[in-house]
Design an enzyme around this catalytic site. Structure first.
Site, PDB file in Angstrom:
ATOM      1  N   HIS A 104       0.850  -1.191   0.000  1.00  0.00           N
ATOM      2  CA  HIS A 104       0.000   0.000   0.000  1.00  0.00           C
ATOM      3  C   HIS A 104       0.890   1.247   0.000  1.00  0.00           C
ATOM      4  CE1 HIS A 104      -3.604   2.400   0.716  1.00  0.00           C
ATOM      5  NE2 HIS A 104      -2.884   3.106   1.569  1.00  0.00           N
ATOM      6  N   ASP A 140      -7.349  -1.775   4.365  1.00  0.00           N
ATOM      7  CA  ASP A 140      -5.970  -1.365   4.664  1.00  0.00           C
ATOM      8  C   ASP A 140      -5.722  -1.267   6.164  1.00  0.00           C
ATOM      9  OD1 ASP A 140      -5.721  -1.105   1.888  1.00  0.00           O
ATOM     10  OD2 ASP A 140      -6.259   1.018   1.947  1.00  0.00           O
ATOM     11  N   CYS A 703      42.829  24.017  -0.792  1.00  0.00           N
ATOM     12  CA  CYS A 703      43.653  22.860  -1.171  1.00  0.00           C
ATOM     13  C   CYS A 703      45.138  23.091  -0.916  1.00  0.00           C
ATOM     14  CB  CYS A 703      43.408  22.478  -2.629  1.00  0.00           C
ATOM     15  SG  CYS A 703      43.532  23.864  -3.770  1.00  0.00           S
TER      16      CYS A 703
END
Length: 898
Positions: A104, A140, A703
């Site tokens: 479901h 359900d 860096c």
């Protein structure tokens, strides 16, 4: 085991269960529709699995005995119901040894009923998902076996949720559930009563839009019915269905008014679609409209929808039309003859048939590039052929660029940010509809939900780049014209520099003033520098031995490589894009660029500016998303001829492995642990200032940052004292505040990694002189940090922090060669530096340092004309300068005899 269900979902569950070794003893599914069998039935029949096609299980509320008998004949031990749409009698549900499980599409007990996905969106749920539960006699209501959930994007539709999560993950979960049952480990968790809801089935008749609602509710209603059953309203006495809605957070755009029944304010037909208004004055943008006859048009074309005259087809185009007619006939086998009036969908085709049709057309006519949306826009055969021929002729290429923005008012301006993939000159959602949130590191808030590119998007982008290079305008363009486009792009970047810097600041955490000067300023300089190179790329003539009496001329040509993949990091998002892309484009290549997942926004803004500068479609493509998915696929893609990467060394190694599969060219700018040596004969105050910049510039997310400082013993203590004094003067705070010195770290995971790095340093015995903690305020702020007494064997002496952490080691007075050995005792070699007044000493050290860049009495002094790149595990290849061009060129030697 028995399988019930319908369509592709049931088919995929069936196939996967068989593949995993489960025996399917029978399939009960729906009867053929319009002469076409259900995909599940086709798969089962092909395997020889018994298939039963009963239209219903009950008559007048009682089980039909013939159907029940057929069911019992197969001897099932478990009923598996993927999307059960029929009412099954309880004596069938309870019959097998293990009972029945059902899929479901909601997180039960919320949204019980057949329209669960629709109601998830209609009610504006932030989470969607599915439940596999044990069937009982309620609707359900049975016990839960397992559940999965996902986030709901702001503009997700029913199709988006289904295709991105409910379909693929639901199939896996159904199979997992069967495994759990087979192993005796399947739970039965009673559904809670709290939070239970039941909503009715959404059908066309009850999908009319009620206009007296806020814009968010209108948007949820429209997307909750997109594409089935379709939210509709009445315009000029005709029912018009709305598709493709999104919330519009911007000033009211210019457009032509359109009266809508029931709306208190007219809509506006704009260049991007139809804008409608909620009762709160906020706006919703609707992209597509469908009329009662099934014809769908872009909403922006509402007032010109009937102005298009029919094309006269050439003989070649007529042959293509007949090929397409044959493809339609193969799909619509139930239709005797494909007439001009034949409607693809009304004749029984589904969304899966759309994919099949387009793939078959692509296979026969690769030059005809069609999208799923094209089919929905032209559902009748004659309209489809007209649309296809217009695309084939390129009549759609002058369409104005359509951009959906996330707009925010900040930094004394309105910032407009594209958030979709940029492929072949268009901003589009990712193929599977997936998105992710990009976060503002200053406060942890969501800036935008960004498209997350899929493997299919990579293939599309590479194909577009390849076509642009081999057959497009770009490949035929002369070098000077290419340079003119790059200059124009640089001008546009400069024109938008404040907006770009603001985006860079909120997306990466860069201090605005730094973003304006460096992140954006150097990006503009880079494009201007390489624009000047476009018409100066030259080969050479080479004297060779003559074979008398003949004469020979040998010369070389520098040629572009082709499609280049560029993968960039998150520390300087736009600048890293510029460093690689500018050289790549100047050389004449096309590119597919993947920005870092956490900082995609300036790259996407760059894409917008490149289109406005006039770059032909396909030349520049931008794919935000996962490095492990997008970056990996680019690295191994056979049509990508070059990869330029900046990032971590482990990822660089993986790219090398992937690229080796088809021997593509690679350049790598990787990690660093750059040494900075400070001698006692330096200008100390300058060394302190520059040393701090070497470490703390851009919050240490740099860096070439000095990963380790070696300070001569006689000045060590004074140097440390002065550094700490200066740190205490630094203002940590909002990166948009012009007086801020130090902004937040780029993202939460990186902050946590830095804190762990500092903990490791303390545990190993280094002295934490200052910092090492998170700042107590919202966002991802870290105190500038100083360690002393760092010995060579320690983790923090060997590994890069990529953050605001100064790592200081002493060296003995006068021990030049000793400190050189220690500085070079690293697997990295990106940058280095030395501070001394003795020029002979400085040059000697610069000669001995094993690094791609050496700074003397300065640091971070990069320039667009100077090559940049590392040695050892810091990678190979160069960015910037003339050398960068050679990374994106190949040399061809030509010999002529005369």
């Amino acid at each position: 085991m028995l399988t019930k269900g319908q369509n592709i979902f049931g088919q995929e569950v069936y196939n996967k269960l068989r593949k995993e070794g489960h025996k399917v003893v029978g399939v009960f599914t729906v009867p053929d529709k319009n002469g076409q069998a259900d995909p599940l039935a086709l798969a089962a029949e092909k395997d020889g699995t018994p298939v039963f096609k009963f239209p219903k299980w009950r008559a007048k509320g009682k089980p039909i005995q013939e159907v029940v008998a057929a069911y019992k004949s197969v001897g099932a031990e478990l009923n598996v119901l993927p999307f059960c749409t029929q009412f099954i009698p309880m004596d069938v549900i309870d019959c097998p040894k293990h009972g029945s499980i059902i899929y479901h599409p909601s997180i039960l007990p919320r949204h019980r009923g057949a329209s669960a996905i629709n109601w998830t969106l209609i009610q504006g749920d932030k989470k969607a998902g599915f439940t596999i539960f044990w069937a009982d006699d309620g609707l359900d209501t049975g016990p839960i076996l397992l559940q999965r959930e996902c986030d709901v994007g702001q503009n997700d539709t029913v199709d988006d949720l289904y295709n991105r999560f409910l379909f693929p993950e639901g199939i896996k979960a159904m199979v997992e559930a069967v495994h759990l049952i087979a192993d005796g480990k399947a739970p039965r968790i009673p559904q809670p009563k709290e939070g239970a809801t039941y909503e009715g089935i959404q059908k066309k008749e009850n999908a009319e839009i009620s206009w007296d609602q806020p814009a968010a509710a209108l948007h949820n209603w429209i997307r909750g019915h997109d594409k089935v059953p379709g939210a509709w309203t009445t315009i000029n006495g005709q029912v018009v269905t709305f598709y493709g809605s999104s919330l519009l957070d911007a000033s009211v755009p210019a457009g032509q008014e359109l009266t809508i029944k029931g709306a208190s304010r007219p809509g506006l037909v704009t260049k991007n679609g139809l804008v409608v208004f909620g009762n709160d004055g906020k706006m919703v943008l609707v992209r597509n409209l469908q009329f009662e006859d099934g014809k769908m048009i872009p909403a922006s074309k509402y007032f010109s929808a009937d102005e298009t005259t029919a094309l006269e087809l050439t003989e070649e185009e007529k042959k293509i039309a007949e090929d397409i007619r044959a493809i339609w006939k193969g799909i619509l086998s139930n239709v005797a003859v494909i007439e001009d009036s034949t409607d693809f969908f009304k004749s029984g085709a589904s969304s899966m048939h759309v994919v099949r049709m387009l793939e078959e057309i692509k296979q026969k006519h690769s030059g005809l590039q069609l999208q799923n949306e094209d089919v929905y826009m032209a559902t009748k055969f004659a309209d489809f052929i007209q649309m296809a021929v217009r695309k084939l002729r390129g009549e759609d290429k002058e369409e104005e660029l359509v951009i959906d923005y996330v707009s925010k008012n900040m930094n004394n301006m309105t910032v407009n940010m594209p958030y979709q993939c940029f492929i072949n000159g268009k901003f589009i959602n990712s193929d599977d509809g997936k998105t992710y949130d990009t976060i503002n590191p200053a406060d942890g808030s969501v800036i935008a939900s960004v498209s997350s590119a899929s493997l299919a998007d990579v293939d599309k982008a590479v194909a577009a780049a390849k076509e642009a290079f081999e057959d497009g305008e770009w490949g035929r363009m002369n070098a000077r014209e290419r340079g003119r486009l790059m200059y124009r792009l640089a001008d546009l970047m400069e024109e938008h520099q404040e907006e770009l810097a603001t985006i860079e600041s909120i997306d990466s955490g860069a201090v605005y003033t730094l973003a304006l000067k460096t992140h954006i300023g150097m990006s503009v300089q880079t494009f201007r520098y390489f624009a000047g190179w476009c018409d100066k790329i030259q080969g050479a003539t080479i004297p060779i031995n003559q074979a008398r009496p003949n004469h020979n001329l040998t010369f070389t040509k520098k040629e572009p490589i082709g499609v280049c993949a560029i993968i960039i990091p998150w520390n300087y998002p736009l600048m890293m894009l510029a460093w690689k892309s500018a050289a790549c484009l100047a050389a004449g290549n096309t590119l597919v660029l993947k920005p870092a997942q956490v900082t995609p926004l300036t790259s996407l803004k760059f894409a917008e500016l490149s289109a406005k500068a006039g770059f032909p479609k396909g030349v520049i493509n931008i794919l935000p998303g996962s490095g492990g998915l997008v970056g990996q696929h680019l690295s191994e893609h056979p049509d990508v001829r070059k990869v330029g990467f900046t990032g971590s060394t482990p990822t660089g190694k993986q790219i090398m492995k992937s690229a080796a599969a088809n021997l593509k060219k690679v350049s790598l700018e990787l990690g660093g642990k750059s040494p900075l040596i400070i001698f006692s004969d330096c200008e100390l105050d300058r060394a302190v200032k520059m040393g701090m910049g070497a470490v703390y510039f851009n919050k240490g997310e740099n860096c070439i940052a000095a990963g380790r400082l070696f300070v001569e013993e006689s000045i060590h203590d004074e140097f440390v004292r002065k550094v700490v004094e200066e740190i205490k003067k630094m203002k940590i705070g909002d990166p948009l505040d012009r007086s801020t010195d130090h902004g937040p770290q780029n993202h939460k995971a990186h902050l946590e990694k830095l804190l762990q790095y500092c903990e490791t340093g303390v545990k190993e015995g280094a002295t934490l002189v200052y910092g090492g903690r998170q700042v107590h305020r919202p966002g991802f702020f870290m105190e500038p940090t100083v360690f002393t007494d760092v010995e060579d064997h320690m983790y923090i002496a060997q590994e890069e922090s990529f953050g605001p952490v100064m790592v200081i080691s002493k060296f003995k007075n006068g021990d030049i060669d000793g400190v050189l050995r220690r500085a070079n005792a690293t697997e990295y070699g990106l940058a280095s530096g030395v501070f001394t007044k003795d020029i002979n000493k400085a040059l000697y050290i610069s000669e001995k340092l094993e690094a791609g860049t050496v700074f003397i009495n300065t640091y971070n002094k990069t320039d667009v004309a100077a090559p940049f790149g590392g040695f050892k595990l810091s990678g190979f290849g160069k960015d910037l300068g003339e050398e960068a061009l050679h990374e994106y060129l190949r040399t061809k030697a030509i010999t002529v005899e005369y």
